[in-house]
Design a protein around this motif. Structure first.
Motif, PDB file in Angstrom:
ATOM      1  N   GLN A 215      -1.370 -29.651 -65.160  1.00  0.00           N
ATOM      2  CA  GLN A 215      -2.650 -28.317 -64.643  1.00  0.00           C
ATOM      3  C   GLN A 215      -3.448 -28.810 -64.173  1.00  0.00           C
ATOM      4  OE1 GLN A 215      -3.227 -27.175 -68.996  1.00  0.00           O
ATOM      5  NE2 GLN A 215      -1.318 -26.018 -69.259  1.00  0.00           N
ATOM      6  N   LYS A 216      -3.957 -30.281 -64.697  1.00  0.00           N
ATOM      7  CA  LYS A 216      -5.376 -30.959 -64.288  1.00  0.00           C
ATOM      8  C   LYS A 216      -4.789 -31.204 -62.628  1.00  0.00           C
ATOM      9  CE  LYS A 216      -8.410 -34.746 -64.335  1.00  0.00           C
ATOM     10  NZ  LYS A 216      -8.989 -36.169 -65.230  1.00  0.00           N
ATOM     11  N   LYS A 217      -3.380 -31.239 -62.613  1.00  0.00           N
ATOM     12  CA  LYS A 217      -3.503 -31.588 -61.020  1.00  0.00           C
ATOM     13  C   LYS A 217      -3.912 -30.206 -60.246  1.00  0.00           C
ATOM     14  CE  LYS A 217       0.392 -33.801 -58.303  1.00  0.00           C
ATOM     15  NZ  LYS A 217       1.890 -34.658 -58.258  1.00  0.00           N
ATOM     16  N   ASP A 218      -2.460 -29.480 -61.303  1.00  0.00           N
ATOM     17  CA  ASP A 218      -3.480 -28.184 -60.110  1.00  0.00           C
ATOM     18  C   ASP A 218      -4.680 -27.936 -59.652  1.00  0.00           C
ATOM     19  OD1 ASP A 218      -0.245 -28.289 -60.328  1.00  0.00           O
ATOM     20  OD2 ASP A 218      -0.230 -27.284 -61.996  1.00  0.00           O
ATOM     21  N   LEU A 219      -5.122 -27.544 -60.692  1.00  0.00           N
ATOM     22  CA  LEU A 219      -6.881 -27.555 -60.290  1.00  0.00           C
ATOM     23  C   LEU A 219      -7.275 -28.717 -59.098  1.00  0.00           C
ATOM     24  CD1 LEU A 219      -8.342 -26.916 -64.129  1.00  0.00           C
ATOM     25  CD2 LEU A 219      -7.005 -25.198 -62.729  1.00  0.00           C
ATOM     26  N   GLN A 220      -6.408 -29.756 -59.250  1.00  0.00           N
ATOM     27  CA  GLN A 220      -7.518 -30.758 -57.915  1.00  0.00           C
ATOM     28  C   GLN A 220      -6.871 -30.027 -56.309  1.00  0.00           C
ATOM     29  OE1 GLN A 220      -6.265 -34.790 -59.670  1.00  0.00           O
ATOM     30  NE2 GLN A 220      -8.209 -34.348 -60.765  1.00  0.00           N
ATOM     31  N   GLU A 221      -5.611 -29.325 -56.839  1.00  0.00           N
ATOM     32  CA  GLU A 221      -4.694 -28.953 -55.404  1.00  0.00           C
ATOM     33  C   GLU A 221      -5.511 -27.985 -55.464  1.00  0.00           C
ATOM     34  OE1 GLU A 221      -1.231 -29.496 -55.949  1.00  0.00           O
ATOM     35  OE2 GLU A 221      -0.645 -31.396 -55.993  1.00  0.00           O
ATOM     36  N   GLU A 222      -6.222 -27.148 -55.497  1.00  0.00           N
ATOM     37  CA  GLU A 222      -6.354 -25.628 -55.264  1.00  0.00           C
ATOM     38  C   GLU A 222      -7.540 -25.774 -54.970  1.00  0.00           C
ATOM     39  OE1 GLU A 222      -6.300 -23.380 -59.083  1.00  0.00           O
ATOM     40  OE2 GLU A 222      -3.275 -23.133 -59.108  1.00  0.00           O
TER      41      GLU A 222
END
Length: 222
Positions: A215-222
């Motif tokens: 989830q942290k990775k997804d937020l960083q990509e967004e």
């Protein structure tokens, strides 16, 4: 059980009561010591051919499969002739006398069973779902995989994955990844049944950390 092709170091495998009929994937498990296959759909003792190359196999539980047949002596002698390294078969210790007698009364298996579309019922039923698009529309495969994932996460008390986010795979990704994902999920759900409360808590903590990282990775990509 195709997941076993990717588990060369596994030492103990429990697949009892699973409708399994094909043991070919197990021949990759060169460190396998104990194998439990009670109450499956193994029709032919020729499936033992796939276990003959496992040098460390010492415990096998094969009882209550169709391959056991009406003659328990012939069945046991055939298993021991082809797997003389066994120390226990169907929860009974193997004796030196039995190993000697197996050379006389047992049938030697020199080739794997022929695969027929009618004979290999387990492959027809589950390989079609594991292979995904071979037997089901792409959307159904995606839904199946999502349902599996959400069921597992609900059992662990975690959030489910939104369908709109999960369906963002391209058709090519779906075709390539669903087979692997389904195999891994099936293996995880199967092995979870063998865990006690302490083991399930460890799994839950590990999954939570993994989800948080994703989830942290997804937020960083967004």
């Amino acid at each position: 059980i195709s997941i076993c092709r990717d588990l060369p170091n596994v030492e103990v495998v429990t697949f009892s009561v699973n409708g399994i009929s094909d043991l070919e994937p197990l021949q990759q498990c060169q460190k396998l010591c104990e194998l439990y296959l009670r109450k499956n759909s193994i029709r032919s003792l020729e499936e033992l051919f796939h276990l003959k190359a496992l040098p460390r196999l010492r415990v096998l539980w094969l009882a209550e499969n169709p391959c056991c047949g009406p003659d328990p002596h012939h069945y046991r002698m055939t298993v021991l002739r082809n797997l003389p390294g066994l120390q226990r078969l169907d929860n009974q210790a193997v004796t030196e006398e039995e190993l000697s007698q197996a050379l006389v009364d047992g049938m030697e298996i020199t080739a794997p069973p022929a695969r027929g579309s009618v004979e290999n019922g387990w492959a027809e039923d589950t390989d079609s779902s594991a292979a995904g698009s071979m037997a089901e529309p792409e959307s159904q495969v995606l839904s199946f995989s999502l349902d599996k994932k959400n069921k597992m996460q609900e059992e662990l008390g975690m959030k489910t994955v939104p369908r709109d986010k999960y369906s963002s795979f391209s058709p090519r990704d779906t075709d390539c990844n669903c087979k692997k994902r389904n195999n891994v999920l099936n293996a995880i759900l199967l092995l979870m049944k063998e865990l006690d409360a302490e083991g399930l808590e460890i799994i839950q903590q590990t999954v939570v950390r993994r989800l948080q990282a994703l989830q942290k990775k997804d937020l960083q990509e967004e």
